[in-house]
Design a protein around this motif. Structure first.
Motif, PDB file in Angstrom:
ATOM      1  N   GLU A  54     -52.095  24.882  -7.593  1.00 33.10           N
ATOM      2  CA  GLU A  54     -52.256  23.411  -6.759  1.00 33.10           C
ATOM      3  C   GLU A  54     -51.966  21.514  -6.942  1.00 33.10           C
ATOM      4  OE1 GLU A  54     -56.887  23.536  -9.591  1.00 33.10           O
ATOM      5  OE2 GLU A  54     -55.296  22.781 -10.782  1.00 33.10           O
ATOM      6  N   ARG A 106     -61.367  15.780  -3.585  1.00 32.84           N
ATOM      7  CA  ARG A 106     -60.792  15.851  -4.432  1.00 32.84           C
ATOM      8  C   ARG A 106     -59.510  17.160  -4.779  1.00 32.84           C
ATOM      9  NH1 ARG A 106     -61.595  18.147  -9.724  1.00 32.84           N
ATOM     10  NH2 ARG A 106     -60.795  17.251 -11.289  1.00 32.84           N
ATOM     11  N   ASP A 137     -56.201  13.675 -11.459  1.00 30.86           N
ATOM     12  CA  ASP A 137     -56.529  14.010 -10.445  1.00 30.86           C
ATOM     13  C   ASP A 137     -56.727  12.930  -9.139  1.00 30.86           C
ATOM     14  OD1 ASP A 137     -59.177  13.189 -10.549  1.00 30.86           O
ATOM     15  OD2 ASP A 137     -59.902  14.971 -11.995  1.00 30.86           O
ATOM     16  N   ASP A 158     -56.728  18.938  -7.512  1.00 32.55           N
ATOM     17  CA  ASP A 158     -56.303  18.100  -8.846  1.00 32.55           C
ATOM     18  C   ASP A 158     -55.192  18.857  -8.978  1.00 32.55           C
ATOM     19  OD1 ASP A 158     -56.767  18.868 -11.268  1.00 32.55           O
ATOM     20  OD2 ASP A 158     -59.055  20.109 -11.159  1.00 32.55           O
TER      21      ASP A 158
END
Ligand code: G1P
Length: 280
Positions: free
Chosen positions: A251, A243, A123, A245
């Motif tokens: 994602e 953030r 991440d 991921d």
């Protein structure tokens, strides 16, 4: 003691990203034009880290090669080469992967009694005025350079079941309890561990004693929970920034879009394509 060292676990198999990860490490998948591991290493260097240990495993040769300093390449690569000159990167193989806690334990000799930053290799952060790891180092120093600091983000109940949950003492950032992947009925906090940590050297001794969790892994979270049992302080710190991921294909796609669209000209192109798709 100053935080000079960082551990980046990158030994995971990336099964949720198959077939893309059949032969290449998930950490080498490009986010637009840059492998995700490069973004993570850049964050560490920009946070003042001068020694990095990357924990690798099967099929990770291309990852190691990516950190060779080369004389050729475009402007972005040249910038990366310059950054690489500021840091000493070594690799260690986790030959029998038994979970995140086990990967971190491989770094015991590297840490050699010093506090270390941990940056999970899948991440990364965008929109940070101060790099995410630097935010945690600043918090660590502000709190007297003796407590463990865990980066956290606010998550919904459903999402919390896939993360480490942090419960803090009322009106404080001090951690009271820490639970890995709680059942939905046990979610009592919105604070999830976000993949960035500053850990004290005692953690390695605790990890040596941790046994397999219900999912059959040595959990880093269980090592942290052992610190609490010994009255060693942990503080939660909310990281400012976005953030991103890269755990599953959707994602990953969103990560690419968000990163690429930092460039205004790319953003215009992407919006044009999406608009025309919506019109059809
Ligand atoms: C790991 C940690 C978890 C943390 C998460 C962050 O889980 O065990 O505590 O919240 O990283 O991404 P994993 O994603 O490896 O299952």
């Amino acid at each position: 003691m100053k935080v000079r060292k960082a551990i980046i676990p990158a030994a995971g198999k990336g099964t949720r990203l198959l077939p893309a990860t059949k032969t290449q490490p998930k950490e080498m998948l490009p986010i637009y034009d840059t492998p995700v591991i490069q973004l993570v290493v850049e964050e560490a260097i920009k946070s003042g880290i001068t020694e990095i240990l990357i924990i690798t495993g099967e099929n990770k040769h291309s990852l190691e090669k990516h950190f060779d300093i080369t004389n050729t390449g475009n402007g972005k690569l040249k910038e990366f080469n310059k950054l690489l000159e500021k840091v000493d990167i070594t690799f260690k193989r986790q030959s029998n992967p038994r979970g995140l806690g086990d990967a971190i334990l491989r770094a015991k000799n590297f840490a050699h009694g010093e506090p270390c930053a941990i940056l999970l290799g899948d991440d990364f952060y965008l929109n940070c005025e101060t790099p995410a790891t630097k935010q945690l180092i600043d918090a660590y120093e502000k709190l007297g350079s003796s407590a463990t600091i865990v980066g956290v983000e606010n998550l919904s109940k459903e999402k919390m079941t896939k993360k480490g949950m942090i419960v803090v003492k009322k009106g404080s950032t001090e951690v009271e309890r820490i639970i890995e992947k709680p059942d939905i009925d046990s979610v009592v906090s919105e604070l999830a561990i976000s993949g960035r940590y500053i850990v004290v050297p005692e953690l390695f001794l605790k990890l040596e004693k941790v046994t397999e969790s219900v999912r059959g892994e040595i959990e880093l979270t269980d090592g942290l929970a052992e610190l609490l049992k010994d009255k060693l302080t942990i503080h939660a710190h909310s990281i400012e920034g976005t953030r991103i991921d890269v755990g599953n294909p959707t994602e990953y796609l969103i990560a690419n879009l968000k990163y690429a669209m930092l460039d205004e000209s790319v953003k215009k192109e992407v919006i044009k394509v999406i608009k025309s798709e919506l019109d059809n």
